[in-house]
Design a protein around this motif. Sequence first.
Motif, PDB file in Angstrom:
ATOM      1  N   ILE A 178      25.344  39.565  28.860  1.00  0.00           N
ATOM      2  CA  ILE A 178      26.634  40.242  29.152  1.00  0.00           C
ATOM      3  C   ILE A 178      27.622  39.696  27.959  1.00  0.00           C
ATOM      4  O   ILE A 178      29.019  40.515  27.603  1.00  0.00           O
ATOM      5  N   ALA A 179      27.645  38.299  27.868  1.00  0.00           N
ATOM      6  CA  ALA A 179      28.612  37.400  27.465  1.00  0.00           C
ATOM      7  C   ALA A 179      28.677  38.573  25.169  1.00  0.00           C
ATOM      8  O   ALA A 179      29.561  38.199  24.951  1.00  0.00           O
ATOM      9  N   ARG A 180      26.886  37.937  25.065  1.00  0.00           N
ATOM     10  CA  ARG A 180      26.952  38.270  23.806  1.00  0.00           C
ATOM     11  C   ARG A 180      26.808  40.028  23.482  1.00  0.00           C
ATOM     12  O   ARG A 180      27.063  40.166  22.520  1.00  0.00           O
ATOM     13  N   HIS A 181      27.529  41.093  24.922  1.00  0.00           N
ATOM     14  CA  HIS A 181      27.575  42.818  24.417  1.00  0.00           C
ATOM     15  C   HIS A 181      27.121  42.944  24.201  1.00  0.00           C
ATOM     16  O   HIS A 181      26.020  43.815  24.270  1.00  0.00           O
ATOM     17  N   GLU A 211      20.481  47.924  39.191  1.00  0.00           N
ATOM     18  CA  GLU A 211      21.215  47.014  38.625  1.00  0.00           C
ATOM     19  C   GLU A 211      21.090  46.514  37.393  1.00  0.00           C
ATOM     20  O   GLU A 211      21.725  46.453  36.335  1.00  0.00           O
ATOM     21  N   PRO A 212      19.554  47.069  36.882  1.00  0.00           N
ATOM     22  CA  PRO A 212      19.728  46.580  35.246  1.00  0.00           C
ATOM     23  C   PRO A 212      20.182  48.220  34.225  1.00  0.00           C
ATOM     24  O   PRO A 212      20.467  47.223  33.693  1.00  0.00           O
ATOM     25  N   GLY A 213      20.525  49.146  34.638  1.00  0.00           N
ATOM     26  CA  GLY A 213      21.701  49.923  34.170  1.00  0.00           C
ATOM     27  C   GLY A 213      22.843  49.201  34.134  1.00  0.00           C
ATOM     28  O   GLY A 213      24.156  49.354  33.457  1.00  0.00           O
ATOM     29  N   MET A 214      23.551  48.568  35.809  1.00  0.00           N
ATOM     30  CA  MET A 214      24.500  48.303  35.853  1.00  0.00           C
ATOM     31  C   MET A 214      25.402  47.308  34.664  1.00  0.00           C
ATOM     32  O   MET A 214      26.292  46.921  34.229  1.00  0.00           O
ATOM     33  N   ALA A 215      23.943  46.065  34.445  1.00  0.00           N
ATOM     34  CA  ALA A 215      23.609  44.993  33.108  1.00  0.00           C
ATOM     35  C   ALA A 215      24.277  45.745  32.436  1.00  0.00           C
ATOM     36  O   ALA A 215      25.124  44.801  31.711  1.00  0.00           O
ATOM     37  N   GLU A 216      23.481  46.393  31.434  1.00  0.00           N
ATOM     38  CA  GLU A 216      23.832  47.030  30.252  1.00  0.00           C
ATOM     39  C   GLU A 216      24.738  47.750  30.206  1.00  0.00           C
ATOM     40  O   GLU A 216      26.030  47.247  28.763  1.00  0.00           O
ATOM     41  N   MET A 217      25.912  48.165  31.208  1.00  0.00           N
ATOM     42  CA  MET A 217      26.834  48.690  31.320  1.00  0.00           C
ATOM     43  C   MET A 217      28.016  47.795  31.016  1.00  0.00           C
ATOM     44  O   MET A 217      28.791  47.157  30.463  1.00  0.00           O
ATOM     45  N   ALA A 218      27.428  46.883  32.262  1.00  0.00           N
ATOM     46  CA  ALA A 218      28.167  45.875  31.840  1.00  0.00           C
ATOM     47  C   ALA A 218      28.694  45.012  30.816  1.00  0.00           C
ATOM     48  O   ALA A 218      29.893  44.607  29.934  1.00  0.00           O
ATOM     49  N   ALA A 219      27.516  44.533  30.275  1.00  0.00           N
ATOM     50  CA  ALA A 219      27.698  44.570  28.675  1.00  0.00           C
ATOM     51  C   ALA A 219      28.029  45.015  27.493  1.00  0.00           C
ATOM     52  O   ALA A 219      28.673  44.660  26.720  1.00  0.00           O
ATOM     53  N   LEU A 220      28.325  46.206  27.927  1.00  0.00           N
ATOM     54  CA  LEU A 220      28.960  46.983  26.986  1.00  0.00           C
ATOM     55  C   LEU A 220      31.008  47.363  27.148  1.00  0.00           C
ATOM     56  O   LEU A 220      31.469  47.232  26.084  1.00  0.00           O
ATOM     57  N   ASN A 221      30.947  46.791  28.684  1.00  0.00           N
ATOM     58  CA  ASN A 221      31.970  47.349  29.008  1.00  0.00           C
ATOM     59  C   ASN A 221      33.351  46.503  29.733  1.00  0.00           C
ATOM     60  O   ASN A 221      34.128  46.113  29.682  1.00  0.00           O
TER      61      ASN A 221
END
Length: 235
Positions: free
Chosen positions: A202-205, A109-119
């Motif tokens: 995530i909102a701040r990307h 999930e940390p990687g998922m959150a990271e990808m969500a912040a990007l995409n």
Amino acid sequence: MSEFSHLKNKLLAEQVEDEIYHYILDTPLEPGAKLPNEFELGEKFGVGRSTVREAVKLLSSKGIVEVRRGSGTYVVTTAKGLSDPLNLRSVQDKNALALDLVNVRLLLEPGMAEMAALNATDEDIERIQRLCDRVESKIHSGDLYIEDDIAFHTCIAESSKNMVVEQLIPIIDTAVMMFVNVTHKKLTEETILTHRMITEAIARHDPIGARSAMVMHLNFNRNCIRKLYDGEWET
């Protein structure tokens, strides 16, 4: 009907299935609420009634909605993936299972959150914020929030825009449900805090911030489960 046409109709139904699911989340429609009829949904999403019917069948097969003959279609749950695809409900030692699940979540999930912040799109971010608010509101009012908690983590995974991640969502959903059931909501304040941190990153990307906030969230979970597993807290 040609094989190509059949495939096209299947993909369209799957797309409308996803649109109806997000309509349920965005409205929001709580469990027990009635969906608009096939004609209204078809008008809303620009498709025929037969496509809507197939999309509703897909949602029904996943336990999201229930079709009641002569009455209409009703929301059963807002959480995908509760069919227990890994047969984890049969495991007897729930504390040990919860610990193993949170360890897997720390890997994923940390990687998922990271990808969500990007995409994540603006719509994704609005949906994550809305679910974050709903979890917090229900915690404060003492209402059950597990379905909204699952939907929050599901939305983050979907916002990664990674096709493989989407196939892992049932594992994440099962893990969230297992955690809340095992800990009896011991970490409500920590949940509010870290959900908000994840959402804001995530909102701040901000991919590093999103990863770090998710690690913090899951470590709170893991420490709680570890104490339960070691007998330091009563279940």
